[in-house]
Design an enzyme around this catalytic site. Structure first.
Site, PDB file in Angstrom:
ATOM      1  N   ASN A 205      18.000 -13.627   0.484  1.00 13.83           N
ATOM      2  CA  ASN A 205      19.302 -13.954   1.086  1.00 13.83           C
ATOM      3  C   ASN A 205      19.120 -14.082   2.590  1.00 13.83           C
ATOM      4  O   ASN A 205      18.062 -13.714   3.120  1.00 13.83           O
ATOM      5  CB  ASN A 205      20.327 -12.871   0.715  1.00 13.83           C
ATOM      6  CG  ASN A 205      19.868 -11.510   1.180  1.00 13.83           C
ATOM      7  OD1 ASN A 205      19.719 -11.276   2.357  1.00 13.83           O
ATOM      8  ND2 ASN A 205      19.607 -10.609   0.235  1.00 13.83           N
ATOM      9  N   ASP A 274      19.782  -8.980  -5.364  1.00 11.81           N
ATOM     10  CA  ASP A 274      20.324  -8.422  -6.605  1.00 11.81           C
ATOM     11  C   ASP A 274      19.513  -8.793  -7.833  1.00 11.81           C
ATOM     12  O   ASP A 274      19.602  -8.136  -8.857  1.00 11.81           O
ATOM     13  CB  ASP A 274      21.769  -8.907  -6.795  1.00 11.81           C
ATOM     14  CG  ASP A 274      22.700  -8.245  -5.806  1.00 11.81           C
ATOM     15  OD1 ASP A 274      22.575  -7.026  -5.623  1.00 11.81           O
ATOM     16  OD2 ASP A 274      23.520  -8.951  -5.184  1.00 11.81           O
ATOM     17  N   LYS A 284      -0.207 -19.271  -7.553  1.00 13.18           N
ATOM     18  CA  LYS A 284       0.839 -20.288  -7.434  1.00 13.18           C
ATOM     19  C   LYS A 284       0.929 -21.085  -8.735  1.00 13.18           C
ATOM     20  O   LYS A 284      -0.088 -21.559  -9.258  1.00 13.18           O
ATOM     21  CB  LYS A 284       0.523 -21.225  -6.262  1.00 13.18           C
ATOM     22  CG  LYS A 284       1.622 -22.224  -6.018  1.00 13.18           C
ATOM     23  CD  LYS A 284       1.342 -23.144  -4.855  1.00 13.18           C
ATOM     24  CE  LYS A 284       2.384 -24.243  -4.851  1.00 13.18           C
ATOM     25  NZ  LYS A 284       2.091 -25.269  -3.855  1.00 13.18           N
ATOM     26  N   PHE A 318      27.167  -0.748   2.440  1.00 13.66           N
ATOM     27  CA  PHE A 318      27.717  -1.995   2.980  1.00 13.66           C
ATOM     28  C   PHE A 318      28.104  -2.885   1.807  1.00 13.66           C
ATOM     29  O   PHE A 318      27.444  -2.856   0.763  1.00 13.66           O
ATOM     30  CB  PHE A 318      26.660  -2.718   3.833  1.00 13.66           C
ATOM     31  CG  PHE A 318      26.651  -2.272   5.266  1.00 13.66           C
ATOM     32  CD1 PHE A 318      26.249  -0.993   5.604  1.00 13.66           C
ATOM     33  CD2 PHE A 318      27.077  -3.133   6.276  1.00 13.66           C
ATOM     34  CE1 PHE A 318      26.250  -0.565   6.920  1.00 13.66           C
ATOM     35  CE2 PHE A 318      27.093  -2.715   7.592  1.00 13.66           C
ATOM     36  CZ  PHE A 318      26.678  -1.433   7.924  1.00 13.66           C
ATOM     37  N   LYS A 332      33.248  -0.704  -5.306  1.00 16.71           N
ATOM     38  CA  LYS A 332      31.812  -0.389  -5.189  1.00 16.71           C
ATOM     39  C   LYS A 332      31.605   0.990  -4.597  1.00 16.71           C
ATOM     40  O   LYS A 332      30.676   1.699  -4.983  1.00 16.71           O
ATOM     41  CB  LYS A 332      31.132  -1.421  -4.293  1.00 16.71           C
ATOM     42  CG  LYS A 332      30.866  -2.701  -5.017  1.00 16.71           C
ATOM     43  CD  LYS A 332      30.161  -3.712  -4.181  1.00 16.71           C
ATOM     44  CE  LYS A 332      30.071  -5.007  -4.982  1.00 16.71           C
ATOM     45  NZ  LYS A 332      29.638  -6.131  -4.170  1.00 16.71           N
ATOM     46  N   LYS A 336      29.520   3.772  -6.606  1.00  9.86           N
ATOM     47  CA  LYS A 336      28.233   4.257  -6.067  1.00  9.86           C
ATOM     48  C   LYS A 336      28.354   5.650  -5.445  1.00  9.86           C
ATOM     49  O   LYS A 336      27.406   6.141  -4.846  1.00  9.86           O
ATOM     50  CB  LYS A 336      27.689   3.246  -5.057  1.00  9.86           C
ATOM     51  CG  LYS A 336      27.460   1.873  -5.667  1.00  9.86           C
ATOM     52  CD  LYS A 336      26.714   0.916  -4.754  1.00  9.86           C
ATOM     53  CE  LYS A 336      26.729  -0.482  -5.376  1.00  9.86           C
ATOM     54  NZ  LYS A 336      25.655  -1.326  -4.930  1.00  9.86           N
TER      55      LYS A 336
HETATM   56  O1  C5P Z   1      26.726  -4.098  -5.203  1.00  8.56           O
HETATM   57  P1  C5P Z   1      26.421  -4.631  -3.879  1.00  8.56           P
HETATM   58  O2  C5P Z   1      25.085  -5.311  -3.794  1.00  8.56           O
HETATM   59  O3  C5P Z   1      27.470  -5.473  -3.256  1.00  8.56           O
HETATM   60  O4  C5P Z   1      26.366  -3.314  -2.963  1.00  8.56           O
HETATM   61  C1  C5P Z   1      26.009  -3.362  -1.638  1.00  8.56           C
HETATM   62  C2  C5P Z   1      25.456  -2.036  -1.205  1.00  8.56           C
HETATM   63  O5  C5P Z   1      24.514  -1.544  -2.171  1.00  8.56           O
HETATM   64  C3  C5P Z   1      24.677  -2.140   0.090  1.00  8.56           C
HETATM   65  O6  C5P Z   1      24.808  -0.955   0.821  1.00  8.56           O
HETATM   66  C4  C5P Z   1      23.258  -2.386  -0.397  1.00  8.56           C
HETATM   67  O7  C5P Z   1      22.314  -1.955   0.576  1.00  8.56           O
HETATM   68  C5  C5P Z   1      23.201  -1.578  -1.672  1.00  8.56           C
HETATM   69  N1  C5P Z   1      22.331  -2.141  -2.719  1.00  8.56           N
HETATM   70  C6  C5P Z   1      21.300  -1.401  -3.239  1.00  8.56           C
HETATM   71  N2  C5P Z   1      20.497  -1.916  -4.234  1.00  8.56           N
HETATM   72  C7  C5P Z   1      20.751  -3.127  -4.739  1.00  8.56           C
HETATM   73  C8  C5P Z   1      21.829  -3.901  -4.257  1.00  8.56           C
HETATM   74  C9  C5P Z   1      22.593  -3.371  -3.228  1.00  8.56           C
HETATM   75  O8  C5P Z   1      21.087  -0.272  -2.782  1.00  8.56           O
HETATM   76  N3  C5P Z   1      19.968  -3.608  -5.689  1.00  8.56           N
END
Ligand code: C5P
Length: 399
Positions: A205, A274, A284, A318, A332, A336
């Site tokens: 990203n 994600d 490759k 975040f 979220k 979490k």
């Molecule tokens: O669920 P989402 O990706 O929107 O959540 C964002 C938060 O979760 C951020 O603080 C990010 O650093 C954390 N995160 C994580 N592991 C992931 C995806 C996001 O710790 N695989």
């Protein structure tokens, strides 16, 4: 307005003092420059007078000066920084010689003193200079180590003045440290992760890491021990912050878990990818052999794992959203098990990924929320840490 006394000695690197002054001014500090007599052979004191708006001090006995100014200025400054500091001034300060304004002022100040040496590498490594530095450190004087590299004399080695950014960050730590952050371990993640299909293709990203790096800088300046776990970004880490570089979400997870037990606060500012490819190949892959579809799977949710096993840690997450920003972020936060959520709308180019500014919502599990209007990521990180400070103080009161 807080004031810094800046001692400038006769090193070619004294031109960097101009940048140091500017960086202090950006942080809302005024600067009073004190030059040694020999430094005025390199540059006219009027340069610093123009930059600071205050007359540069050179001599101990000066008709235009307030009487015994080295004493009256003592009460006005929160830090004495000597940058650049020569072997000569370090020797004088270490042995208590007070034969000019700067060395006399050093003996009179009660505020912290920070020295940034700059000299030829043989002079720096000379046992006498090292002994003088040790002596001053034992007296509580702080140092910003010089960098190694090409020196003005043509030699290579340690002796190059540290960068103005590093010098100012360490100075700010000395004047901004807060009791509640001392001895606290703050773990911060920053930047994106990359999930590779093969050595040349990956899922990721546009995160630049700026927000996370500003948070690490702020935590450092407030006096905490900072551990920064960073994805691949093009940024200089803040001064004296322990950094671990990672690439993938799994590497970030391992690094975070390694330090989690020691952490008092965790700020997950990283934009963890994600998804990852179900298969990651060592060589490759030929274009023709890919597709028409590729299978992906979810990466581990690091923050969710931290939330499920949290004990003393204060967890800050975040949420980057493009619609229904606060509603989604709130969900979220609950899911979490966080103590504070920072939500931002990344659909807007001026405040989203990679920009210097941000505009966020702060959300708390009790339903409170607060909007922080658009401002620099540096200022946003200060706002976030002032809320973390409130939460830490609450915890301390209740423990
Ligand atoms: O669920 P989402 O990706 O929107 O959540 C964002 C938060 O979760 C951020 O603080 C990010 O650093 C954390 N995160 C994580 N592991 C992931 C995806 C996001 O710790 N695989």
């Amino acid at each position: 307005m807080k004031k810094i006394a800046l001692g400038v000695c006769s090193s070619i690197s004294l031109y960097k003092a101009c940048e140091i002054i500017r960086l202090f001014q950006e942080e809302g500090f005024s600067v009073r420059v004190i030059m040694t007599e020999k430094a005025t052979r390199f540059i006219n004191p009027y340069l610093f007078t123009s930059l600071t708006g205050e007359r540069t001090i050179v001599h101990l006995f000066d008709e235009q000066q307030r009487p015994i100014e080295h004493i009256s200025l003592v009460d006005e400054v929160s830090l004495l920084l000597v940058a650049p500091a020569t072997a000569n001034i370090i020797g004088k300060l270490a042995s208590g010689v007070a034969d000019d304004f700067l060395s006399t002022f050093y003996l009179a100040v009660k505020c912290p003193v920070l020295i940034a040496p700059a000299m030829n590498e043989a002079m720096f490594l000379h046992p006498q200079t090292q002994e003088n530095i040790r002596k001053l450190k034992n007296l509580g004087v702080e140092f910003v180590e010089p960098e190694s590299g090409y020196l003005a004399c043509g030699k290579k080695g340690p002796g190059r003045l540290a960068s103005p950014e590093k010098i100012v960050q360490k100075s700010l730590r000395l004047v901004r440290s807060k009791e509640i952050f001392k001895n606290k371990v703050i773990l911060i993640t920053a930047g994106p992760t990359r999930e590779f299909l093969d050595p040349v293709r990956y899922l990721s990203n546009p995160s630049s890491g700026k927000m996370g790096y500003e948070l690490a800088r702020e935590a450092y300046e407030l006096g905490a021990e900072v551990i920064l776990i960073s994805g691949p970004v093009d940024l200089e880490p803040p001064a004296e912050v322990y950094v671990e570089k990672v690439i993938t979400a799994e590497e970030m997870r391992q690094a975070v878990l390694k330090h989690y037990a020691r952490a008092d606060v965790v700020v997950m500012a990283a934009a963890v990818a994600d998804f990852k490819f179900s298969q990651s190949l060592p060589d490759k892959v030929k274009k023709e052999k890919i597709g028409p579809s590729l299978t992906i799977e979810k990466t581990p949710d690091i923050l969710q794992e931290l939330g499920a096993s949290k004990s003393q840690q204060l967890l800050v997450g975040f949420a980057a959203e493009t619609s229904q920003v606060t509603d989604r972020a709130f969900q979220k936060m609950k899911q979490k098990n966080l103590d504070l959520m920072v939500a931002n709308d990344v659909s807007r180019p001026e405040t989203g990924f990679g920009s210097d500014d941000n505009e966020v919502w702060l959300l708390w599990p009790d339903g409170r929320s607060k909007k922080i209007p658009r401002m620099s990521k540096r200022k946003i990180s200060q706002q976030i840490f002032s809320e973390i400070e409130v939460l830490l103080n609450e915890r301390q009161r209740n423990s």
